[in-house]
Design an enzyme around this catalytic site. Structure first.
Site, PDB file in Angstrom:
ATOM      1  N   HIS A 119       0.836  -1.084   0.034  1.00 12.10           N
ATOM      2  CA  HIS A 119       0.084  -0.173   0.016  1.00 12.10           C
ATOM      3  C   HIS A 119       0.797   1.184   0.036  1.00 12.10           C
ATOM      4  CE1 HIS A 119      -3.691   2.297   0.727  1.00 12.10           C
ATOM      5  NE2 HIS A 119      -2.866   3.073   1.409  1.00 12.10           N
ATOM      6  N   CYS A 120       0.783   2.063  -0.956  1.00  5.79           N
ATOM      7  CA  CYS A 120       1.555   3.182  -1.055  1.00  5.79           C
ATOM      8  C   CYS A 120       0.975   4.408  -0.656  1.00  5.79           C
ATOM      9  CB  CYS A 120       1.921   3.499  -2.424  1.00  5.79           C
ATOM     10  SG  CYS A 120       2.990   4.798  -2.778  1.00  5.79           S
TER      11      CYS A 120
END
Length: 130
Positions: A119-120
Site C-alpha cells: 500500500h503506497c
C-alpha cells in the site's frame, strides 16, 4: 587597455561568461516536461484500480471455487481448487471470499487486492495486479 567602446578587458571577460547550465533554456524546458510527466504518472497510479477483488456482502460463507477441467473435451467434473498453502486459495474473513494465490487483504483500503505488492501512502492506493 581600453577597447573601442571604452570598457576594460576585465569587464569584457566577465560579461561574456557562459550562462550557467541551470538557467539554460533547454534545461528549464526539460525540467518542466519531466515534472509534468511525473505528476501525470502519479495521478494515473492514484486513480487506476489496483486489481480489487469484490467482497461478498452475504453473511454466508461462499463455496470453495471450482477448477475447470484440464482438457477442453474432458468429461470429468470440475474439481475444487487447492485451499491453503503458498499456491492455494485462502479464505478472507473480512471480505468473505476465497482469495486467489498472491492476493492479500489491505488493512488501509479494507479490500482484497489481486497480486498485492504494497500500500503506497504517497499515491494513497494499493500497488497490485494492474
Amino acid at each position: 587597455n581600453r577597447s573601442d567602446d571604452g570598457s576594460s578587458a576585465a569587464e569584457n571577460a566577465t560579461s561574456s561568461v557562459i550562462q550557467h547550465w541551470t538557467t539554460h533554456k533547454f534545461t528549464i524546458f526539460i525540467s518542466i516536461i519531466a515534472s509534468i510527466l511525473s505528476l501525470i504518472s502519479l495521478w494515473k497510479c492514484a486513480i487506476i484500480d489496483p486489481g480489487i477483488i469484490p467482497p461478498n456482502p452475504s453473511p454466508v460463507r461462499p463455496p470453495v471455487p471450482m477448477q475447470p477441467p484440464t482438457a477442453t473435451n474432458s468429461t470429468e467434473p470440475p474439481r475444487p481448487v487447492l485451499i491453503g498453502g503458498p499456491l492455494g486459495y485462502r479464505y478472507c474473513t473480512t471480505c468473505n471470499i476465497h482469495r486467489p494465490p498472491r492476493s492479500k487483504h489491505c488493512n488501509s483500503c479494507n479490500v482484497c487486492v489481486s497480486k498485492f505488492d504494497h500500500h503506497c501512502p504517497w499515491v494513497g492506493n494499493c500497488i497490485g495486479e494492474r
